[in-house]
Scaffold this active site. Structure first.
Site, PDB file in Angstrom:
ATOM      1  N   GLU A 246       1.754  -0.554  -5.072  1.00 29.53           N
ATOM      2  CA  GLU A 246       0.777   0.357  -5.226  1.00 29.53           C
ATOM      3  C   GLU A 246       1.543   1.879  -5.564  1.00 29.53           C
ATOM      4  OE1 GLU A 246      -3.155   2.853  -3.784  1.00 29.53           O
ATOM      5  OE2 GLU A 246      -1.517   2.331  -2.465  1.00 29.53           O
TER       6      GLU A 246
ATOM      7  N   ASP B  28       0.978  -1.104  -0.009  1.00 33.67           N
ATOM      8  CA  ASP B  28      -0.076  -0.150  -0.054  1.00 33.67           C
ATOM      9  C   ASP B  28       0.810   1.215   0.046  1.00 33.67           C
ATOM     10  OD1 ASP B  28      -2.779   0.856   0.344  1.00 33.67           O
ATOM     11  OD2 ASP B  28      -2.092   2.118   2.320  1.00 33.67           O
TER      12      ASP B  28
END
Ligand code: GLC
Ligand code: MG
Length: 540
Positions: A288, A216
Site C-alpha cells: 500500500e 500497510d
C-alpha cells in the site's frame, strides 16, 4: 514477467483478491463485530463467487483506535475476532477450497499500547526503549513546540508530547512522531531492532501458512533522517478531504515529502523478499504505497522487492475514457520498466465506494460495473473490496455512530461509510451479518433488502451475478497475454485490445456502435449492436 518454458506463473500474477474487512464481513458470536470464524464459515461463498485469494484486514490484538491498524501484539488474534486456533482453521479451510490468504502487516507504527511503546513512555531520552520510535526534543523555549511542522494524515500535528521517564511529571518531556493517530506512534526503521522484530513477524505468519502480506503504509517506514520541516506546507491546512483519506496521502505526496517514499525504504523490501523467497509456494507481498507517479510505484515492485503494489491511479481516475486510457498506458509502461505485473483496484476500506464516486444511484452503479469489467479484462491481478459484488454504495453513517479517527480528529465525515457490515440475507438489519437482534458496530441501512447476497444470487441480472459471470469469464482469457493496445478513435470511448479480447467502455452520453466481434459479456443490457452509455463489454 512472462513465464518461460513450462515454468508455471506464480499464482498471484493474475489472481483476483477479495478484501475482507474483518469487522464487517460476518459475525459468528453475536457481538456485532465480524470475526475469523465468521470468515471461515463464508469461505464457500467466496469460492462460489469465483475469487482466487483473500486479503484479511488486521485481526491482531489492538485497542481498535484505528479499526485494528493500531496493533499491540503482532503475533496473536484479538479475542474480539477469535483466537490463533481460529486463524489456523481459517487458513486450513481456505487452502482446502483452493483459496490463498494474505494477511495485513502494519509495520509503520505500533499501537501506543504495544509493550515497546509502553516501555518507551517510562524510559528516559536516549534510552534503548525510546530508540525504537521517533522521540525528539521539542523546539522553542522549554521545548514547547513540536520538533518539526509535519501534520498527521488524520489531521492536526504529527507530534505528541510526553513525560520523560525518571525526570518528569506532566508532559514536559520529549515528543514522539505519529503520522496517523496519536495512538499510532511511528517506529524508527533505522533501528535494526525494529527490522529484526518484523522479520520474526513475517516468519510467524508464513510458518502458520499465510500466502502473503498486504503491507500497510509501505511508503512511510523511513523518514528523511534529519526530520526536517516539510516545505510548502500551509499552516493549519487539513490535507484530508472530507471523503477520501487515501487521496490525502497523495496530495501530501505532491508537496515536498520528507516523510514519504524515501529511497532507504527499498532496503526493507529487499530483505523481506529474501524471507518470502525462502518459503515454498510463491509467497508474496503487496504494497500500500501512495506515491506520486506510476514510476515511483513501480520501484516497490522491482524484481528483488515486493511482488505487487496497489495501483491507486486507477482508483483515483474519474469516470472518463481518456483518464482510464492514460492510467492504463502509464501503468503498463511503469511496471514494464521493472518487469512486474500490474494490479487494478477500484475500492477499499479507505475510500468512497466506487458506485458513489461515479455519481451514485443507478448511473453510479452502471458505471461501477462497467469500470469493473474493464479492470477484470486487463492483464495482471485485481483487488475487489467486500460488498462491491453487491453494488453497495457509500453509507451516510449518522454522526453519533461514526468511529473513524479521521472523523474524531477532524470532523470530516471519515471512512465509516465504506465499512458498514455486509448484508447476507433477510429483509431487516442485521441481514444475517449477526444473529437477529444484534446491534452491529456500525448501523446498517433499512433499505438493503434487495442488496443482500441471498436476494442477488437468485437474480441473474444482479450485480452479484454479474461479478460471478465476469470472474468466470476472466478465466478464459488468462492466456490472452500482457500486450495491450489502446485503440483510441473516439474520445469518450475506451477501447482496449488484449490478444483476442477486445474491451470497450462507453463513458459518453450517447450509445455507440460496438466494435466488430462476438460479445462475451457486458456490464449492462446492450441494444442490438449498440453499446449504451455507462456500459462496457468484452468481445472476441
Ligand atoms: C492504511 C490503512 C488505513 C489506516 C492507515 C494507518 O492506509 O489502509 O485504514 O488507517 O494505514 O494504519
Ligand atoms: Mg463477532
Amino acid at each position: 514477467m512472462s513465464a518461460s518454458g513450462n515454468v508455471p506463473r506464480p499464482w498471484w500474477q493474475d489472481a483476483v483478491f477479495y478484501q475482507v474487512y474483518v469487522r464487517s464481513f460476518a459475525d459468528s458470536d453475536g457481538d456485532g463485530l465480524g470475526d475469523l470464524p465468521g470468515i471461515t464459515s463464508r469461505l464457500p461463498y467466496l469460492r462460489s463467487l469465483g475469487v482466487d485469494a483473500l486479503w484479511i484486514t488486521p485481526f491482531y490484538p489492538s485497542p481498535q483506535h484505528d479499526a485494528g491498524y493500531d496493533v499491540s501484539d503482532y503475533r496473536d488474534v484479538d479475542p474480539r475476532f477469535g483466537s490463533l486456533a481460529d486463524a489456523d482453521a481459517l487458513l486450513a479451510k481456505a487452502h482446502a477450497l483452493g483459496l490463498k490468504v494474505v494477511v495485513d502487516l502494519v509495520p509503520n507504527h505500533t499501537s501506543s499500547e504495544h509493550p515497546w511503546f509502553q516501555a518507551a513512555l517510562t524510559a528516559d531520552p536516549g534510552s534503548r526503549e525510546r530508540a525504537r520510535y521517533l522521540f525528539r526534543p521539542g523546539k522553542g523555549r522549554g521545548g514547547a513546540q513540536p520538533p518539526n511542522n509535519w501534520e498527521s494524515v488524520f489531521g492536526g500535528p504529527a507530534w505528541e508530547r510526553v513525560t520523560d521517564g525518571s525526570t518528569g511529571s506532566g508532559p514536559g518531556g520529549e515528543w514522539y512522531l505519529h503520522l496517523f493517530d496519536t495512538t499510532q506512534p511511528d517506529l524508527d526503521w533505522r533501528n535494526p531492532e525494529v527490522a529484526a522484530m518484523f522479520e520474526d513477524v513475517l516468519c510467524f505468519w508464513l510458518d502458520r501458512g499465510a500466502d502473503g502480506f498486504r503491507v500497510d503504509v509501505a511508503h512511510g517506514l523511513l523518514k528523511e533522517k534529519s526530520l526536517r520541516d516539510q516545505r510548502g506546507l500551509v499552516p493549519g491546512r487539513t490535507d484530508l478531504p472530507s471523503d477520501r483519506a487515501g487521496a490525502s496521502m497523495v496530495e501530501v505526496a505532491e508537496l515536498d515529502q520528507p516523510m514519504w517514499d524515501q529511497p532507504e525504504v527499498h532496503d526493507v523490501y529487499r530483505a523481506w523478499h529474501r524471507v518470502l523467497a525462502s518459503y515454498d509456494g510463491d509467497r508474496m507481498a503487496v504494497a500500500e504505497a501512495w506515491t506520486q507517479t506510476p514510476e515511483s510505484m513501480a520501484r516497490y515492485v522491482r524484481p528483488d522487492e515486493l511482488h505487487q503494489a496497489f495501483n491507486f491511479a486507477w482508483l483515483l481516475a474519474p469516470w472518463s475514457a481518456s483518464a482510464f486510457a492514460g492510467v492504463i498506458r502509464d501503468t503498463l509502461a511503469a511496471v514494464e520498466l521493472v518487469g512486474a505485473v500490474p494490479t487494478w483496484v477500484l475500492s477499499n476500506h479507505d475510500v468512497v465506494r466506487h458506485p458513489t464516486r461515479y455519481g451514485g444511484g443507478p448511473v453510479g452503479l452502471a458505471r461501477a460495473r462497467a469500470a469493473t469489467l474493464v479492470m477484470l479484462g486487463l492483464p495482471g491481478s485485481a483487488y475487489v473490496y467486500q460488498g462491491e459484488e453487491l453494488g453497495l454504495e457509500e453509507v451516510d453513517v449518522p454522526p453519533e455512530f461514526r468511529q473513524d479517527p479521521v472523523y474524531v480528529r477532524t470532523g470530516n465525515v471519515g471512512r465509516d461509510g465504506a465499512r458498514v457490515p455486509i448484508p447476507w440475507r433477510g429483509t431487516r438489519p442485521p441481514y444475517g451479518f449477526s444473529p437477529a437482534g444484534t446491534r452491529t458496530w456500525l448501523p446498517m441501512p433499512d433499505d438493503w433488502a434487495d442488496r443482500t447476497v441471498a436476494a442477488q444470487r437468485k437474480d441473474p441480472g444482479s450485480t452479484w451475478s454479474f461479478y460471478q459471470q465476469a470472474l468466470r469469464a476472466r478465466r478464459r482469457f488468462l492466456d490472452a497475454g500482457e500486450d495491450v493496445e489502446l485503440v483510441g478513435t473516439r474520445s469518450t470511448v475506451l477501447e482496449v485490445r488484449r490478444g483476442r479480447l477486445t474491451i470497450v467502455c462507453n463513458c459518453g452520453s450517447r450509445p455507440v456502435r460496438l466494435p466488430p466481434g462476438e460479445v462475451v459479456l457486458s456490464s449492462g443490457p446492450l441494444s442490438g449492436d449498440l453499446l449504451p452509455p455507462d456500459t462496457s463489454a468484452w468481445l472476441v
